[in-house]
Design a protein around this motif. Structure first.
Motif, PDB file in Angstrom:
ATOM      1  N   ASP A  53      94.062  83.050 -35.019  1.00 53.28           N
ATOM      2  CA  ASP A  53      94.955  83.656 -36.006  1.00 53.28           C
ATOM      3  C   ASP A  53      96.348  83.794 -35.414  1.00 53.28           C
ATOM      4  O   ASP A  53      96.507  84.104 -34.238  1.00 53.28           O
ATOM      5  CB  ASP A  53      94.447  85.031 -36.431  1.00 53.28           C
ATOM      6  N   GLY A  54      97.333  83.552 -36.232  1.00 51.22           N
ATOM      7  CA  GLY A  54      98.710  83.713 -35.794  1.00 51.22           C
ATOM      8  C   GLY A  54      99.294  82.477 -35.124  1.00 51.22           C
ATOM      9  O   GLY A  54     100.449  82.496 -34.713  1.00 51.22           O
ATOM     10  N   ALA A  55      98.510  81.405 -34.984  1.00 46.74           N
ATOM     11  CA  ALA A  55      99.054  80.177 -34.390  1.00 46.74           C
ATOM     12  C   ALA A  55     100.067  79.587 -35.352  1.00 46.74           C
ATOM     13  O   ALA A  55      99.826  79.492 -36.554  1.00 46.74           O
ATOM     14  CB  ALA A  55      97.944  79.171 -34.110  1.00 46.74           C
ATOM     15  N   LYS A  56     101.215  79.234 -34.819  1.00 46.34           N
ATOM     16  CA  LYS A  56     102.273  78.689 -35.664  1.00 46.34           C
ATOM     17  C   LYS A  56     101.854  77.299 -36.140  1.00 46.34           C
ATOM     18  O   LYS A  56     101.525  76.433 -35.352  1.00 46.34           O
ATOM     19  CB  LYS A  56     103.575  78.620 -34.894  1.00 46.34           C
ATOM     20  N   ARG A  57     101.885  77.113 -37.437  1.00 45.45           N
ATOM     21  CA  ARG A  57     101.514  75.827 -38.020  1.00 45.45           C
ATOM     22  C   ARG A  57     102.738  75.176 -38.640  1.00 45.45           C
ATOM     23  O   ARG A  57     103.672  75.857 -39.052  1.00 45.45           O
ATOM     24  CB  ARG A  57     100.443  76.037 -39.090  1.00 45.45           C
ATOM     25  N   ARG A  58     102.700  73.866 -38.708  1.00 43.18           N
ATOM     26  CA  ARG A  58     103.798  73.130 -39.325  1.00 43.18           C
ATOM     27  C   ARG A  58     103.841  73.427 -40.814  1.00 43.18           C
ATOM     28  O   ARG A  58     102.817  73.402 -41.492  1.00 43.18           O
ATOM     29  CB  ARG A  58     103.595  71.640 -39.095  1.00 43.18           C
ATOM     30  N   ARG A  59     105.018  73.717 -41.294  1.00 49.28           N
ATOM     31  CA  ARG A  59     105.198  74.000 -42.712  1.00 49.28           C
ATOM     32  C   ARG A  59     105.215  72.712 -43.504  1.00 49.28           C
ATOM     33  O   ARG A  59     105.937  71.778 -43.164  1.00 49.28           O
ATOM     34  CB  ARG A  59     106.538  74.718 -42.896  1.00 49.28           C
ATOM     35  N   VAL A  60     104.438  72.639 -44.540  1.00 51.33           N
ATOM     36  CA  VAL A  60     104.407  71.448 -45.386  1.00 51.33           C
ATOM     37  C   VAL A  60     105.118  71.785 -46.687  1.00 51.33           C
ATOM     38  O   VAL A  60     104.733  72.691 -47.410  1.00 51.33           O
ATOM     39  CB  VAL A  60     102.954  70.996 -45.672  1.00 51.33           C
ATOM     40  N   THR A  61     106.185  71.036 -46.931  1.00 52.99           N
ATOM     41  CA  THR A  61     106.944  71.212 -48.164  1.00 52.99           C
ATOM     42  C   THR A  61     107.077  69.857 -48.835  1.00 52.99           C
ATOM     43  O   THR A  61     106.752  68.816 -48.244  1.00 52.99           O
ATOM     44  CB  THR A  61     108.347  71.780 -47.877  1.00 52.99           C
ATOM     45  N   ARG A  62     107.587  69.868 -50.024  1.00 56.10           N
ATOM     46  CA  ARG A  62     107.800  68.605 -50.728  1.00 56.10           C
ATOM     47  C   ARG A  62     108.748  67.701 -49.929  1.00 56.10           C
ATOM     48  O   ARG A  62     108.537  66.498 -49.822  1.00 56.10           O
ATOM     49  CB  ARG A  62     108.370  68.897 -52.108  1.00 56.10           C
ATOM     50  N   LYS A  63     109.766  68.301 -49.347  1.00 60.50           N
ATOM     51  CA  LYS A  63     110.747  67.545 -48.562  1.00 60.50           C
ATOM     52  C   LYS A  63     110.083  66.870 -47.354  1.00 60.50           C
ATOM     53  O   LYS A  63     110.327  65.701 -47.070  1.00 60.50           O
ATOM     54  CB  LYS A  63     111.850  68.486 -48.102  1.00 60.50           C
ATOM     55  N   THR A  64     109.199  67.597 -46.632  1.00 61.03           N
ATOM     56  CA  THR A  64     108.541  66.997 -45.467  1.00 61.03           C
ATOM     57  C   THR A  64     107.560  65.908 -45.888  1.00 61.03           C
ATOM     58  O   THR A  64     107.394  64.920 -45.187  1.00 61.03           O
ATOM     59  CB  THR A  64     107.803  68.051 -44.622  1.00 61.03           C
ATOM     60  N   LEU A 112     107.932  63.932 -48.523  1.00 62.82           N
ATOM     61  CA  LEU A 112     108.727  62.763 -48.921  1.00 62.82           C
ATOM     62  C   LEU A 112     109.307  62.027 -47.718  1.00 62.82           C
ATOM     63  O   LEU A 112     109.593  60.837 -47.796  1.00 62.82           O
ATOM     64  CB  LEU A 112     109.836  63.178 -49.891  1.00 62.82           C
ATOM     65  N   ARG A 113     109.480  62.725 -46.602  1.00 61.82           N
ATOM     66  CA  ARG A 113     110.033  62.089 -45.393  1.00 61.82           C
ATOM     67  C   ARG A 113     108.990  61.298 -44.607  1.00 61.82           C
ATOM     68  O   ARG A 113     109.339  60.564 -43.693  1.00 61.82           O
ATOM     69  CB  ARG A 113     110.600  63.164 -44.460  1.00 61.82           C
ATOM     70  N   GLN A 114     107.730  61.460 -44.911  1.00 59.08           N
ATOM     71  CA  GLN A 114     106.686  60.785 -44.154  1.00 59.08           C
ATOM     72  C   GLN A 114     106.764  59.278 -44.345  1.00 59.08           C
ATOM     73  O   GLN A 114     107.009  58.795 -45.442  1.00 59.08           O
ATOM     74  CB  GLN A 114     105.305  61.272 -44.577  1.00 59.08           C
ATOM     75  N   ALA A 115     106.534  58.571 -43.253  1.00 57.06           N
ATOM     76  CA  ALA A 115     106.539  57.109 -43.320  1.00 57.06           C
ATOM     77  C   ALA A 115     105.302  56.631 -44.072  1.00 57.06           C
ATOM     78  O   ALA A 115     104.206  57.124 -43.860  1.00 57.06           O
ATOM     79  CB  ALA A 115     106.538  56.527 -41.920  1.00 57.06           C
ATOM     80  N   VAL A 116     105.508  55.689 -44.948  1.00 58.13           N
ATOM     81  CA  VAL A 116     104.413  55.130 -45.741  1.00 58.13           C
ATOM     82  C   VAL A 116     104.491  53.618 -45.641  1.00 58.13           C
ATOM     83  O   VAL A 116     105.558  53.040 -45.749  1.00 58.13           O
ATOM     84  CB  VAL A 116     104.524  55.568 -47.226  1.00 58.13           C
ATOM     85  N   THR A 117     103.361  52.993 -45.441  1.00 56.86           N
ATOM     86  CA  THR A 117     103.314  51.543 -45.392  1.00 56.86           C
ATOM     87  C   THR A 117     103.446  50.999 -46.809  1.00 56.86           C
ATOM     88  O   THR A 117     102.741  51.441 -47.712  1.00 56.86           O
ATOM     89  CB  THR A 117     101.988  51.070 -44.776  1.00 56.86           C
ATOM     90  N   ALA A 118     104.363  50.066 -46.967  1.00 51.82           N
ATOM     91  CA  ALA A 118     104.586  49.493 -48.294  1.00 51.82           C
ATOM     92  C   ALA A 118     103.379  48.667 -48.712  1.00 51.82           C
ATOM     93  O   ALA A 118     102.788  47.948 -47.914  1.00 51.82           O
ATOM     94  CB  ALA A 118     105.833  48.626 -48.275  1.00 51.82           C
ATOM     95  N   SER A 119     103.036  48.749 -49.968  1.00 50.24           N
ATOM     96  CA  SER A 119     101.933  47.970 -50.509  1.00 50.24           C
ATOM     97  C   SER A 119     102.483  46.610 -50.936  1.00 50.24           C
ATOM     98  O   SER A 119     103.374  46.521 -51.779  1.00 50.24           O
ATOM     99  CB  SER A 119     101.331  48.693 -51.716  1.00 50.24           C
TER     100      SER A 119
END
Length: 100
Positions: free
Chosen positions: A69-80, A82-89
């Motif tokens: 409990d209390g471990a800092k976790r990465r915040r996931v937002t719409r902005k983060t 959308l920034r994720q790399a995605v392999t183009a189909s």
């Protein structure tokens, strides 16, 4: 970023539950386990979430006991997201090849 999972405590619990029991005997007693999974759990190495839950169920461990409990976790937002790399189909090259 801190890992919210207490690997050392989990590994110690697994070793304590399996004390005096070989990997093969454990697999005989709990067919859902395998020797590699047991070995990784005893050493506190990475397990898939499915394997972690299978080990917990077989050895009657409570999964949430290993959550820090209390471990800092990465915040996931719409902005983060959308920034994720995605392999183009793209279409497969061999599909357009005419075997004619």
């Amino acid at each position: 970023m801190a890992d919210p999972f207490d690997r050392e405590r989990f590994a110690a619990s697994v070793r304590r539950r399996l004390e005096g029991i070989s990997g093969r005997r454990a697999v005989e007693a709990w067919p859902t386990l395998n020797t590699a999974m047991i070995s990784r759990a005893k050493r506190g190495e990475n397990l898939t979430i499915g394997s972690f839950l299978v080990v917990c169920r077989a050895l009657r461990l409570r999964p949430f006991d290993y959550l820090i409990d209390g471990a800092k976790r990465r915040r996931v937002t719409r902005k983060t997201i959308l920034r994720q790399a995605v392999t183009a189909s793209v279409p497969c090259e061999t599909r357009s090849f005419d075997h004619g």
